[in-house]
Design a protein around this motif. Structure first.
Motif, PDB file in Angstrom:
ATOM      1  N   GLU A  46       0.832  -1.207   0.000  1.00 50.29           N
ATOM      2  CA  GLU A  46       0.000   0.000   0.000  1.00 50.29           C
ATOM      3  C   GLU A  46       0.863   1.253   0.000  1.00 50.29           C
ATOM      4  OE1 GLU A  46      -2.548  -0.515   3.391  1.00 50.29           O
ATOM      5  OE2 GLU A  46      -3.592  -2.204   2.472  1.00 50.29           O
ATOM      6  N   LEU A  47       1.896   1.271   0.836  1.00 48.81           N
ATOM      7  CA  LEU A  47       2.800   2.420   0.882  1.00 48.81           C
ATOM      8  C   LEU A  47       3.521   2.583  -0.454  1.00 48.81           C
ATOM      9  CD1 LEU A  47       4.204   4.721   2.442  1.00 48.81           C
ATOM     10  CD2 LEU A  47       5.910   3.027   3.174  1.00 48.81           C
ATOM     11  N   ALA A  48       4.005   1.478  -1.002  1.00 48.06           N
ATOM     12  CA  ALA A  48       4.724   1.526  -2.278  1.00 48.06           C
ATOM     13  C   ALA A  48       3.842   2.117  -3.378  1.00 48.06           C
ATOM     14  CB  ALA A  48       5.198   0.122  -2.660  1.00 48.06           C
ATOM     15  N   GLU A  49       2.612   1.689  -3.439  1.00 44.54           N
ATOM     16  CA  GLU A  49       1.699   2.207  -4.460  1.00 44.54           C
ATOM     17  C   GLU A  49       1.421   3.690  -4.253  1.00 44.54           C
ATOM     18  OE1 GLU A  49       0.133   0.825  -7.366  1.00 44.54           O
ATOM     19  OE2 GLU A  49       1.904  -0.399  -6.984  1.00 44.54           O
ATOM     20  N   SER A  50       1.185   4.090  -3.008  1.00 44.52           N
ATOM     21  CA  SER A  50       0.871   5.503  -2.747  1.00 44.52           C
ATOM     22  C   SER A  50       2.063   6.414  -3.014  1.00 44.52           C
ATOM     23  CB  SER A  50       0.357   5.695  -1.310  1.00 44.52           C
ATOM     24  OG  SER A  50       1.401   5.524  -0.376  1.00 44.52           O
ATOM     25  N   PHE A  81      15.417   6.355   1.628  1.00 47.55           N
ATOM     26  CA  PHE A  81      15.498   6.526   3.082  1.00 47.55           C
ATOM     27  C   PHE A  81      14.182   7.025   3.665  1.00 47.55           C
ATOM     28  CE2 PHE A  81      19.827   6.528   1.566  1.00 47.55           C
ATOM     29  CZ  PHE A  81      20.441   5.677   2.466  1.00 47.55           C
ATOM     30  N   ILE A  82      13.452   7.809   2.894  1.00 53.69           N
ATOM     31  CA  ILE A  82      12.127   8.266   3.336  1.00 53.69           C
ATOM     32  C   ILE A  82      11.184   7.068   3.456  1.00 53.69           C
ATOM     33  CG2 ILE A  82      10.088   9.597   2.631  1.00 53.69           C
ATOM     34  CD1 ILE A  82      12.132  11.656   1.422  1.00 53.69           C
ATOM     35  N   ILE A  83      11.190   6.202   2.446  1.00 51.21           N
ATOM     36  CA  ILE A  83      10.350   4.996   2.507  1.00 51.21           C
ATOM     37  C   ILE A  83      10.778   4.111   3.680  1.00 51.21           C
ATOM     38  CG2 ILE A  83       9.703   2.852   1.311  1.00 51.21           C
ATOM     39  CD1 ILE A  83       8.387   5.326   0.115  1.00 51.21           C
ATOM     40  N   ALA A  84      12.084   3.966   3.890  1.00 49.65           N
ATOM     41  CA  ALA A  84      12.577   3.167   5.016  1.00 49.65           C
ATOM     42  C   ALA A  84      12.045   3.712   6.335  1.00 49.65           C
ATOM     43  CB  ALA A  84      14.114   3.144   5.015  1.00 49.65           C
ATOM     44  N   ALA A  85      12.093   5.028   6.510  1.00 49.03           N
ATOM     45  CA  ALA A  85      11.589   5.644   7.750  1.00 49.03           C
ATOM     46  C   ALA A  85      10.096   5.419   7.902  1.00 49.03           C
ATOM     47  CB  ALA A  85      11.920   7.129   7.764  1.00 49.03           C
ATOM     48  N   LYS A  86       9.363   5.493   6.805  1.00 50.36           N
ATOM     49  CA  LYS A  86       7.911   5.260   6.864  1.00 50.36           C
ATOM     50  C   LYS A  86       7.600   3.820   7.225  1.00 50.36           C
ATOM     51  CE  LYS A  86       6.469   9.051   3.921  1.00 50.36           C
ATOM     52  NZ  LYS A  86       5.728   9.499   2.743  1.00 50.36           N
ATOM     53  N   LEU A  87       8.391   2.882   6.700  1.00 51.21           N
ATOM     54  CA  LEU A  87       8.192   1.479   7.073  1.00 51.21           C
ATOM     55  C   LEU A  87       8.522   1.238   8.539  1.00 51.21           C
ATOM     56  CD1 LEU A  87       9.573  -0.264   3.867  1.00 51.21           C
ATOM     57  CD2 LEU A  87       7.176  -0.104   4.607  1.00 51.21           C
ATOM     58  N   ASP A  88       9.570   1.867   9.023  1.00 45.57           N
ATOM     59  CA  ASP A  88       9.897   1.767  10.446  1.00 45.57           C
ATOM     60  C   ASP A  88       8.729   2.280  11.292  1.00 45.57           C
ATOM     61  OD1 ASP A  88      12.397   0.756   9.819  1.00 45.57           O
ATOM     62  OD2 ASP A  88      13.478   2.603  10.294  1.00 45.57           O
ATOM     63  N   GLU A  89       8.137   3.374  10.862  1.00 44.36           N
ATOM     64  CA  GLU A  89       7.019   3.968  11.597  1.00 44.36           C
ATOM     65  C   GLU A  89       5.814   3.036  11.597  1.00 44.36           C
ATOM     66  OE1 GLU A  89       5.743   6.479  14.246  1.00 44.36           O
ATOM     67  OE2 GLU A  89       7.716   6.683  13.322  1.00 44.36           O
TER      68      GLU A  89
END
Length: 94
Positions: A46-50, A81-89
């Motif tokens: 979902e995050l990847a698509e958005s 790195f932004i996506i990595a931080a969002k996944l961590d969150e």
């Protein structure tokens, strides 16, 4: 991105490892069972698509490994790195 820039960004996502001569970051997330791992994969999708930024994902019983690289440049970009931080969150918020 230079190795120094990669390391500067990586300090913001310390659980991620740098791989392939600083051209990729990766993290393995741990879960209690297959269902939880699969549910996380769905959140990653979902995050990847958005975001329009698609990581490589592998998973199995109790784990999900996410690998980030900007394929267009065959290396790392700030967006990885932004996506990595969002996944961590996502893992912190449940």
């Amino acid at each position: 991105m230079s190795s120094a820039e990669v390391e500067t960004f990586r300090t913001k996502v310390p659980e991620w490892t740098v791989a392939d001569s600083s051209s990729r970051i990766e993290r393995t997330f741990r879960f209690r069972n297959f269902a939880e791992a699969f549910a996380f994969v769905q959140k990653v999708a979902e995050l990847a698509e958005s975001e329009g930024h698609h990581p490589d994902v592998s998973f199995g019983w109790g784990y999900v490994t996410v690998s980030l690289q900007t394929k267009k440049i065959k290396g790392l970009h700030e967006n990885d790195f932004i996506i990595a931080a969002k996944l961590d969150e996502i893992t912190k918020s449940g």
